[in-house]
Design an enzyme around this catalytic site. Structure first.
Site, PDB file in Angstrom:
ATOM      1  N   GLY A 103       4.758   6.803 -95.314  1.00  0.00           N
ATOM      2  CA  GLY A 103       5.024   7.415 -94.005  1.00  0.00           C
ATOM      3  C   GLY A 103       6.530   7.507 -93.791  1.00  0.00           C
ATOM      4  N   ASP A 108       8.573   9.125 -87.726  1.00  0.00           N
ATOM      5  CA  ASP A 108       9.435   8.671 -86.640  1.00  0.00           C
ATOM      6  C   ASP A 108       9.785   7.187 -86.769  1.00  0.00           C
ATOM      7  OD1 ASP A 108      10.440   9.009 -83.821  1.00  0.00           O
ATOM      8  OD2 ASP A 108       8.892   7.492 -83.497  1.00  0.00           O
ATOM      9  N   GLU A 141       0.891  13.145-101.778  1.00  0.00           N
ATOM     10  CA  GLU A 141      -0.132  13.099-100.728  1.00  0.00           C
ATOM     11  C   GLU A 141      -0.778  11.719-100.798  1.00  0.00           C
ATOM     12  OE1 GLU A 141      -1.491  15.279 -98.463  1.00  0.00           O
ATOM     13  OE2 GLU A 141      -0.186  16.967 -98.903  1.00  0.00           O
ATOM     14  N   ASP A 194       3.144  -6.598 -85.055  1.00  0.00           N
ATOM     15  CA  ASP A 194       3.191  -6.288 -83.626  1.00  0.00           C
ATOM     16  C   ASP A 194       4.656  -6.471 -83.262  1.00  0.00           C
ATOM     17  OD1 ASP A 194       3.390  -6.636 -80.821  1.00  0.00           O
ATOM     18  OD2 ASP A 194       1.227  -6.878 -80.758  1.00  0.00           O
ATOM     19  N   HIS A 195       5.354  -5.369 -83.008  1.00  0.00           N
ATOM     20  CA  HIS A 195       6.811  -5.503 -82.916  1.00  0.00           C
ATOM     21  C   HIS A 195       7.257  -6.346 -81.729  1.00  0.00           C
ATOM     22  CE1 HIS A 195       6.500  -1.994 -80.201  1.00  0.00           C
ATOM     23  NE2 HIS A 195       7.688  -2.304 -79.768  1.00  0.00           N
ATOM     24  N   GLU A 219       6.457   0.604 -68.221  1.00  0.00           N
ATOM     25  CA  GLU A 219       7.348   1.604 -68.826  1.00  0.00           C
ATOM     26  C   GLU A 219       7.550   2.734 -67.832  1.00  0.00           C
ATOM     27  OE1 GLU A 219       6.755   2.237 -73.247  1.00  0.00           O
ATOM     28  OE2 GLU A 219       4.722   1.784 -72.600  1.00  0.00           O
ATOM     29  N   ASP A 273      -3.322   0.523 -76.364  1.00  0.00           N
ATOM     30  CA  ASP A 273      -1.960   0.745 -76.856  1.00  0.00           C
ATOM     31  C   ASP A 273      -1.063  -0.475 -76.658  1.00  0.00           C
ATOM     32  OD1 ASP A 273       0.102   2.331 -77.945  1.00  0.00           O
ATOM     33  OD2 ASP A 273       0.823   2.912 -75.967  1.00  0.00           O
ATOM     34  N   HIS A 289       0.335  -6.135 -77.672  1.00  0.00           N
ATOM     35  CA  HIS A 289       1.612  -6.726 -77.242  1.00  0.00           C
ATOM     36  C   HIS A 289       1.422  -7.792 -76.158  1.00  0.00           C
ATOM     37  CE1 HIS A 289       3.196  -3.521 -79.564  1.00  0.00           C
ATOM     38  NE2 HIS A 289       3.293  -2.610 -78.624  1.00  0.00           N
ATOM     39  N   LYS A 344       2.298   3.299 -68.040  1.00  0.00           N
ATOM     40  CA  LYS A 344       3.328   4.314 -68.278  1.00  0.00           C
ATOM     41  C   LYS A 344       3.699   4.968 -66.948  1.00  0.00           C
ATOM     42  CE  LYS A 344       2.920   4.906 -73.002  1.00  0.00           C
ATOM     43  NZ  LYS A 344       4.072   4.489 -73.813  1.00  0.00           N
TER      44      LYS A 344
HETATM   45  N1  LIG Z   1       6.888   5.694 -83.831  1.00  0.00           N
HETATM   46  C1  LIG Z   1       6.914   4.515 -83.192  1.00  0.00           C
HETATM   47  O1  LIG Z   1       7.807   4.191 -82.400  1.00  0.00           O
HETATM   48  C2  LIG Z   1       5.819   3.531 -83.434  1.00  0.00           C
HETATM   49  C3  LIG Z   1       4.836   3.774 -84.373  1.00  0.00           C
HETATM   50  N2  LIG Z   1       3.879   2.822 -84.613  1.00  0.00           N
HETATM   51  C4  LIG Z   1       2.847   3.072 -85.635  1.00  0.00           C
HETATM   52  O2  LIG Z   1       3.481   3.402 -86.870  1.00  0.00           O
HETATM   53  C5  LIG Z   1       2.687   4.335 -87.591  1.00  0.00           C
HETATM   54  C6  LIG Z   1       3.521   5.550 -87.938  1.00  0.00           C
HETATM   55  O3  LIG Z   1       3.971   6.162 -86.744  1.00  0.00           O
HETATM   56  P1  LIG Z   1       5.019   7.375 -86.748  1.00  0.00           P
HETATM   57  O4  LIG Z   1       6.131   7.121 -87.681  1.00  0.00           O
HETATM   58  O5  LIG Z   1       5.330   7.595 -85.308  1.00  0.00           O
HETATM   59  O6  LIG Z   1       4.128   8.569 -87.312  1.00  0.00           O
HETATM   60  P2  LIG Z   1       4.592  10.014 -87.767  1.00  0.00           P
HETATM   61  O7  LIG Z   1       3.476  10.950 -87.446  1.00  0.00           O
HETATM   62  O8  LIG Z   1       5.946  10.329 -87.256  1.00  0.00           O
HETATM   63  O9  LIG Z   1       4.724   9.870 -89.368  1.00  0.00           O
HETATM   64  C7  LIG Z   1       3.591   9.881 -90.227  1.00  0.00           C
HETATM   65  C8  LIG Z   1       4.039   9.896 -91.665  1.00  0.00           C
HETATM   66  O10 LIG Z   1       2.903   9.982 -92.534  1.00  0.00           O
HETATM   67  C9  LIG Z   1       3.093  11.093 -93.436  1.00  0.00           C
HETATM   68  N3  LIG Z   1       1.797  11.688 -93.748  1.00  0.00           N
HETATM   69  C10 LIG Z   1       0.833  12.040 -92.877  1.00  0.00           C
HETATM   70  N4  LIG Z   1      -0.235  12.508 -93.563  1.00  0.00           N
HETATM   71  C11 LIG Z   1       0.075  12.414 -94.885  1.00  0.00           C
HETATM   72  C12 LIG Z   1      -0.630  12.703 -96.091  1.00  0.00           C
HETATM   73  N5  LIG Z   1      -1.863  13.166 -96.073  1.00  0.00           N
HETATM   74  N6  LIG Z   1      -0.013  12.466 -97.249  1.00  0.00           N
HETATM   75  C13 LIG Z   1       1.261  11.997 -97.299  1.00  0.00           C
HETATM   76  N7  LIG Z   1       1.983  11.708 -96.181  1.00  0.00           N
HETATM   77  C14 LIG Z   1       1.379  11.906 -94.999  1.00  0.00           C
HETATM   78  C15 LIG Z   1       3.952  12.037 -92.663  1.00  0.00           C
HETATM   79  O11 LIG Z   1       4.524  12.933 -93.573  1.00  0.00           O
HETATM   80  P3  LIG Z   1       4.964  14.413 -93.078  1.00  0.00           P
HETATM   81  O12 LIG Z   1       6.294  14.229 -92.459  1.00  0.00           O
HETATM   82  O13 LIG Z   1       5.009  15.200 -94.332  1.00  0.00           O
HETATM   83  O14 LIG Z   1       3.898  14.874 -92.115  1.00  0.00           O
HETATM   84  C16 LIG Z   1       4.931  11.059 -92.042  1.00  0.00           C
HETATM   85  O15 LIG Z   1       5.834  10.578 -93.032  1.00  0.00           O
HETATM   86  C17 LIG Z   1       1.468   4.622 -86.703  1.00  0.00           C
HETATM   87  O16 LIG Z   1       0.410   3.761 -87.065  1.00  0.00           O
HETATM   88  C18 LIG Z   1       1.949   4.256 -85.313  1.00  0.00           C
HETATM   89  O17 LIG Z   1       0.868   3.855 -84.480  1.00  0.00           O
HETATM   90  C19 LIG Z   1       3.871   1.628 -83.939  1.00  0.00           C
HETATM   91  C20 LIG Z   1       4.813   1.327 -82.989  1.00  0.00           C
HETATM   92  C21 LIG Z   1       5.843   2.261 -82.631  1.00  0.00           C
HETATM   93  O1  LIG Z   2       3.549   0.101 -79.518  1.00  0.00           O
HETATM   94  C1  LIG Z   2       3.979   0.696 -78.549  1.00  0.00           C
HETATM   95  O2  LIG Z   2       5.015   0.188 -77.875  1.00  0.00           O
HETATM   96  C2  LIG Z   2       5.834   1.017 -77.085  1.00  0.00           C
HETATM   97  C3  LIG Z   2       6.657   0.070 -76.234  1.00  0.00           C
HETATM   98  O3  LIG Z   2       7.514  -0.628 -77.081  1.00  0.00           O
HETATM   99  P1  LIG Z   2       8.928  -1.081 -76.540  1.00  0.00           P
HETATM  100  O4  LIG Z   2       9.506  -1.860 -77.665  1.00  0.00           O
HETATM  101  O5  LIG Z   2       9.696   0.180 -76.205  1.00  0.00           O
HETATM  102  O6  LIG Z   2       8.663  -1.883 -75.323  1.00  0.00           O
HETATM  103  C4  LIG Z   2       5.023   1.953 -76.243  1.00  0.00           C
HETATM  104  O7  LIG Z   2       5.887   2.866 -75.577  1.00  0.00           O
HETATM  105  C5  LIG Z   2       4.108   2.729 -77.131  1.00  0.00           C
HETATM  106  O8  LIG Z   2       3.268   3.567 -76.327  1.00  0.00           O
HETATM  107  C6  LIG Z   2       3.246   1.810 -77.949  1.00  0.00           C
HETATM  108  O9  LIG Z   2       2.528   2.562 -78.921  1.00  0.00           O
END
Ligand SMILES: NC(=O)C1=CN([C@@H]2O[C@H](COP(=O)(O)OP(=O)(O)OC[C@H]3O[C@@H](n4cnc5c(N)ncnc54)[C@H](OP(=O)(O)O)[C@@H]3O)[C@@H](O)[C@H]2O)C=CC1
Ligand SMILES: O=C1O[C@H](COP(=O)(O)O)[C@@H](O)[C@H](O)[C@H]1O
Length: 504
Positions: free
Chosen positions: A30, A34, A105, A199-200, A238, A257, A262, A358
């Site tokens: 991944g 993000d 993939e 769990d961050h 939030e 969520d 958390h 939220k």
């Molecule tokens: N973002 C955050 O702040 C937080 C996220 N999380 C958890 O972290 C995890 C990831 O979140 P986030 O980074 O936001 O997710 P994103 O949707 O931003 O990223 C998903 C990633 O998976 C890749 N991907 C998806 N499908 C495939 C596939 N079939 N084969 C190969 N690569 C694939 C995507 O590649 P591509 O770019 O090519 O689509 C991308 O790199 C989730 O479980 C989320 O719940 C938890 C707390 C906070």
């Molecule tokens: O895991 C999650 O946490 C954030 C809140 O995290 P914080 O470190 O900014 O307090 C929350 O916004 C999000 O919806 C949830 O998936």
């Protein structure tokens, strides 16, 4: 005889554990997502800055697009934008040389074979010894499949004493049945001590400090029980909305969520008995005992809400149902609150009120401990105010104690004052997100700050009946305005006990 200097360094040594991991490769699935850009790469860089990474080390990002040319510069950009590059570009440049990318993939078996060879080649060049930390920063539907494919291609067990560990992101399941299935699917190929369910919140300083505050001091713990505490509140408020994550949030909602993970993690640190040591196994036993001692929650002891349009920080904002890719008649909850009772001697009769939501009036995450009043007020000025201890997780992390104090002057007038400790004032501004500590602990094999399979199932056991009851009852949503403190039902939950929500 030990000199004073000697005894200090011995004491310091006994309070810190090994802090440089074995040579290893961190493999992030991944990698174009993000989380990797905003949190994981910056956190690894912060570890590098503090010389906490092993000399022989690499990061390999894995995702589907061919980003081999742009991955490192893109990640560098994320680190710079996140701030904290206080040792200049040279250190960052050195770190980026350790960052690699491999495109595949997630369901492509050839890709896993290619990855295996790629990692083995890096081992050969760097001397990382076959040790792996796989980080699944992917959508939850991939957790089991990726783990099983890594195992199928012979990468889930190291040769000799080379460890292989997995960090699994949240959410870990969406209810009890799915959490159990995920545990079973992962346990089919991994041992529990290889699994680090992240769990961050457990990486946040104030949360980590709760056991220290309670058990490394002698003045608080004697009061930490139903003799002195009236009730405890935990708030995860939030002001942001769902930030474009419509499809995710439609399937999740505030309870899944934030509250189930958390807030329940924070609660376990606040309520647990002292573990026999601060080792993972001992801490997990005590946390599990807390969750298992929580009485099933009557539906009348819960409140839920969904935000409508309103004003946050003076700006007009849309309601949840108007958000992108959200059902205009959605019944999803963006606010959840409940009253919990812990059936043990320490907490008999002490309610824990918890809430998360939220688009609330402000961003505040904190634990508020409200103490009982003195048995008799000898000052005769009506009711005394209770002492209130606040563990402020964010923002402005710190700890404060509110107490009654004589107002200077010729009369005996009591007013509330506070003693406050603020992290930034004492230790300076920190760029740490919490992921630093958790990544380091996983590389060191320390699961103390990670969720355990049985613990996740215990919290889902508690929360699943509430979700089911809510799903069976249509609500007249929206029921709170964005920028307010949530639905009136949540206020009533405390008012009927003669209490009110507090924010510091
Ligand atoms: N973002 C955050 O702040 C937080 C996220 N999380 C958890 O972290 C995890 C990831 O979140 P986030 O980074 O936001 O997710 P994103 O949707 O931003 O990223 C998903 C990633 O998976 C890749 N991907 C998806 N499908 C495939 C596939 N079939 N084969 C190969 N690569 C694939 C995507 O590649 P591509 O770019 O090519 O689509 C991308 O790199 C989730 O479980 C989320 O719940 C938890 C707390 C906070
Ligand atoms: O895991 C999650 O946490 C954030 C809140 O995290 P914080 O470190 O900014 O307090 C929350 O916004 C999000 O919806 C949830 O998936």
């Amino acid at each position: 005889m030990a000199t004073q200097e000697n005894s200090v360094s011995q004491a310091e040594a006994s309070q810190t554990k090994q802090n440089t991991p074995d040579p290893c490769i961190v493999v992030i699935f991944g990698a174009s997502g993000d989380l990797t850009k905003r949190k994981l790469l910056p956190a690894l860089y912060h570890l590098e800055q503090q010389n906490l990474l092993p000399e022989k080390f690499a990061v390999v990002g894995v995702a589907r697009r061919d980003l081999s040319k742009t991955f490192a510069p893109d990640m560098k950009d994320g680190i710079v934008k996140g701030g904290g590059v206080d040792q200049g570009e040279a250190k960052l440049g050195k770190f980026m040389e350790r960052v690699h990318y491999f495109a595949t993939e997630f369901d492509n078996d050839e890709g896993y074979e290619g990855l295996k060879k790629y990692l083995a080649d890096l081992d050969g060049k760097l001397g990382t010894g076959g040790r792996r930390l796989f980080y699944l920063a992917v959508a939850p539907e991939f957790f089991a499949d990726i783990t099983q494919r890594i195992a199928k291609h012979g990468m889930a067990k190291g040769e000799g004493d080379a460890w292989v560990r997995f960090i699994i992101e949240k959410p870990f399941g969406t209810d009890l049945a799915s959490a159990k299935k995920l545990n079973d699917d992962i346990h089919a190929v991994l041992e529990e001590d290889q699994i680090f369910r992240i769990d961050h919140y457990l990486g946040k300083e104030v949360v980590q400090n709760i056991p220290i505050f309670r058990f490394a001091n002698s003045i608080f713990e004697p009061l930490w029980n139903s003799n002195y505490i009236d009730h405890i509140q935990i708030t995860g408020a939030e002001s942001i909305g769902i930030e474009g994550r419509g499809p995710f949030y439609e399937g999740a909602g505030a309870l899944r969520d934030v509250l189930q993970n958390h807030v329940m993690e924070v609660l376990s640190f606040v309520a647990m008995e002292p573990p026999t040591s601060f080792e993972s196994a001992a801490v997990r036993i005590e946390k599990l005992k807390v969750w298992k001692a929580i009485r099933p929650v009557p539906i009348e002891d819960t409140a839920r809400g969904q935000y409508g349009p309103g004003k946050v920080d003076g700006q007009d904002v849309i309601g949840y149902r108007q958000e992108d890719r959200v059902n205009p008649e959605s019944q999803q909850v963006t606010y959840a609150a409940m009253k919990l009772s812990i059936d043990n001697l320490r907490w008999a009769g002490v309610p824990f009120y918890i809430r998360a939501g939220k688009r609330l009036a402000s961003r505040v995450t904190e634990v508020v401990v409200v103490f009982k009043q003195p048995l008799r007020n000898i000052f005769g000025q009506g009711e005394l105010e209770p002492n209130v201890l606040t563990l402020r997780i964010q923002p402005d992390d710190g700890i404060s104690v509110q107490f009654g104090n004589k107002v200077p002057g010729p009369t005996t007038t009591i007013d509330q004052v506070a003693m406050t400790f603020n992290y930034a004032q004492k230790f300076g501004k920190s760029y740490a997100s919490g992921y630093e500590r958790l990544l380091l602990d996983a590389m060191l094999g320390d699961g103390t700050l990670f969720a355990e399979g049985a613990g996740v199932e215990a919290t889902w056991t508690l929360m699943t009946p509430i979700l089911e009851a809510w799903e069976g009852q249509i609500k007249d949503f929206p029921n709170y305005a964005a920028g307010s403190w949530g639905p009136k039902e949540a206020d009533e939950l405390l008012q009927r006990d003669g209490r009110e929500w507090r924010v510091s």
